[in-house]
Enzyme design. Sequence first.
Site, PDB file in Angstrom:
ATOM      1  N   ARG A 276      -6.074  -4.076 -12.942  1.00 11.40           N
ATOM      2  CA  ARG A 276      -7.038  -3.992 -11.847  1.00 11.40           C
ATOM      3  C   ARG A 276      -8.499  -4.011 -12.319  1.00 11.40           C
ATOM      4  O   ARG A 276      -9.349  -4.645 -11.703  1.00 11.40           O
ATOM      5  CB  ARG A 276      -6.789  -2.682 -11.092  1.00 11.40           C
ATOM      6  CG  ARG A 276      -7.591  -2.535  -9.831  1.00 11.40           C
ATOM      7  CD  ARG A 276      -7.484  -1.104  -9.277  1.00 11.40           C
ATOM      8  NE  ARG A 276      -6.202  -0.496  -9.393  1.00 11.40           N
ATOM      9  CZ  ARG A 276      -5.291  -0.430  -8.403  1.00 11.40           C
ATOM     10  NH1 ARG A 276      -5.571  -0.934  -7.221  1.00 11.40           N
ATOM     11  NH2 ARG A 276      -4.125   0.167  -8.599  1.00 11.40           N
ATOM     12  N   CYS A 344       3.731  -8.771  13.723  1.00 13.18           N
ATOM     13  CA  CYS A 344       4.239  -7.882  14.767  1.00 13.18           C
ATOM     14  C   CYS A 344       4.530  -6.494  14.234  1.00 13.18           C
ATOM     15  O   CYS A 344       5.692  -6.052  14.216  1.00 13.18           O
ATOM     16  CB  CYS A 344       5.507  -8.477  15.358  1.00 13.18           C
ATOM     17  SG  CYS A 344       5.228 -10.150  15.854  1.00 13.18           S
ATOM     18  N   GLU A 345       3.537  -5.835  13.718  1.00 13.20           N
ATOM     19  CA  GLU A 345       3.680  -4.459  13.248  1.00 13.20           C
ATOM     20  C   GLU A 345       2.342  -3.767  13.440  1.00 13.20           C
ATOM     21  O   GLU A 345       1.303  -4.352  13.124  1.00 13.20           O
ATOM     22  CB  GLU A 345       3.980  -4.408  11.740  1.00 13.20           C
ATOM     23  CG  GLU A 345       5.259  -5.057  11.354  1.00 13.20           C
ATOM     24  CD  GLU A 345       6.061  -4.253  10.347  1.00 13.20           C
ATOM     25  OE1 GLU A 345       5.791  -3.056  10.172  1.00 13.20           O
ATOM     26  OE2 GLU A 345       6.974  -4.852   9.775  1.00 13.20           O
TER      27      GLU A 345
HETATM   28  N1  LLP Z   1       0.739  -1.114 -17.775  1.00 11.83           N
HETATM   29  C1  LLP Z   1       1.823  -0.688 -17.084  1.00 11.83           C
HETATM   30  C2  LLP Z   1       3.002  -0.244 -17.815  1.00 11.83           C
HETATM   31  C3  LLP Z   1       1.774  -0.645 -15.669  1.00 11.83           C
HETATM   32  O1  LLP Z   1       2.831  -0.203 -14.999  1.00 11.83           O
HETATM   33  C4  LLP Z   1       0.610  -1.066 -14.988  1.00 11.83           C
HETATM   34  C5  LLP Z   1       0.543  -1.067 -13.527  1.00 11.83           C
HETATM   35  C6  LLP Z   1      -0.481  -1.523 -15.763  1.00 11.83           C
HETATM   36  C7  LLP Z   1      -0.382  -1.525 -17.154  1.00 11.83           C
HETATM   37  C8  LLP Z   1      -1.760  -1.999 -15.137  1.00 11.83           C
HETATM   38  O2  LLP Z   1      -2.348  -0.977 -14.416  1.00 11.83           O
HETATM   39  P1  LLP Z   1      -3.840  -1.172 -13.850  1.00 11.83           P
HETATM   40  O3  LLP Z   1      -4.761  -1.283 -15.038  1.00 11.83           O
HETATM   41  O4  LLP Z   1      -3.870  -2.380 -13.022  1.00 11.83           O
HETATM   42  O5  LLP Z   1      -4.075   0.068 -13.075  1.00 11.83           O
HETATM   43  N2  LLP Z   1       0.224  -2.228  -6.520  1.00 11.83           N
HETATM   44  C9  LLP Z   1      -0.574  -1.054  -6.822  1.00 11.83           C
HETATM   45  C10 LLP Z   1      -0.769  -0.881  -8.316  1.00 11.83           C
HETATM   46  C11 LLP Z   1       0.526  -0.827  -9.092  1.00 11.83           C
HETATM   47  C12 LLP Z   1       0.322  -0.670 -10.587  1.00 11.83           C
HETATM   48  C13 LLP Z   1       1.592  -0.857 -11.329  1.00 11.83           C
HETATM   49  N3  LLP Z   1       1.498  -0.732 -12.755  1.00 11.83           N
HETATM   50  C14 LLP Z   1      -1.897  -1.153  -6.071  1.00 11.83           C
HETATM   51  O6  LLP Z   1      -2.100  -2.126  -5.349  1.00 11.83           O
HETATM   52  O7  LLP Z   1      -2.728  -0.250  -6.157  1.00 11.83           O
END
Ligand code: LLP
Length: 426
Positions: A276, A344-345
Amino acid sequence: MSAFTHRDGILHADGVAIPAIAEAVGTPFYCYSRSALVERYRNFDAALAGLGVDIFYAIKANSNLAVIRALALEGAGADVVSIGEVRRALAAGVAAERILFAGVGKTQDEMAQALEAGVGQFNVESESELRALSEVANRLGHEATVGLRVNPDVDAKTHAKITTGRKENKFGVDIERAPEFFDLASNLPGTQASSLSVHIGSQLTQVSPFREAYGRLREMTLTLRQAGHVVDHLDLGGGLGIVYENEDEPDLSSYARIVRETVSDLDCRLSVEPGRFLVGNAGILVAKVVYVKYGGERRFVIVDGAMNDLIRPTLYNAHHDIVPVEPQRVAGPTGLTDIVGPICESGDYFAQARDFPDMPEGALLAILSAGAYSSVMASNYNSRPMAPEVMVDGDRFEVVRRRQSMEDLLALESLPDWLDGSQAAD
Ligand code: LLP
């Protein structure tokens, strides 16, 4: 500086006016800025300079080939969680040895394909998975480099659905059990463990949980070494948050200080897996107002994008700022407004009860901070073809994923002969 700014009253992505892209590709669409991606990467890299930290971009955040490539050209490897993501990383030009295969449920088939492709490291999360990897690696005549993902039981202080480092979460193995796993990996054929990995959650806005987690990695590294094991690599995970609304973005220099103070003197290669942080603010979702209607005290602005394009608001109660592409077209009295899609939600919304001015039908809106976990979490719900993705580079733009067509969707399905209408169901 944000890549998405209003110039002469029109929202631009770098040098390209958003309405020009809308004209070319229709709405809704995702738009990514290469310069924003690169700037984030370089800032992160610079903050960690001197610590020997290698960046593996967590491609789950946005796995468009052009996004992966733009970051790979800056030097990023790839953190992946499925064979599909391995394929994407390779297709984007990431070298196999720069791919780190994580994930709690890798199948033996996925492991085999990844081993044959030469993937650099497997982060393993259970004893069964370690045994499965050993079996496959041994059968194929490979030696798999294994990292053990440990669960440090640290509270990341983030949303419950994206916290991963507590004992009650499914991820990693209890950190105290690491010595057992290193013993097992060295006794099993085809596996060699020399790395520990940790990832405590996502969208962390405070850095103190990292200090706690990395401190535990440090202790375990020393314990393992005392027991005669080699630990030459620590994978520090991802999780750094971004600004969606008014959060305090974790300060990179504080993060770097934590890395320096906890693990930099251990003579280990270090890596991080940001997703992210690199891409979240480098993308927007653009949608068009279809109708405006009123219900009770509320104004409902119905746009042509929907929860199938960006599910974060309804899934995590996530806030995404929304701005008009041409603010002068959006005037008149402000009022409590729901910006919703056509699905539709009742959960199909981008914003609820937010103060917005009047928005005429046909106006374009940009939903900000949609570079991460947006297009990758899209679905075809309500038979909505997935929106195209566009990347801007200075004054030019390119469609980097075309819009799905209904033909694409229908082509996956078929009608059984026995539904030809000649026989009734029993
Ligand atoms: N490494 C592992 C083992 C992870 O599980 C994740 C994210 C990352 C790195 C990267 O994390 P980041 O730097 O992006 O925070 N869909 C959710 C976020 C799910 C994150 C899953 N794992 C949202 O939209 O907030």
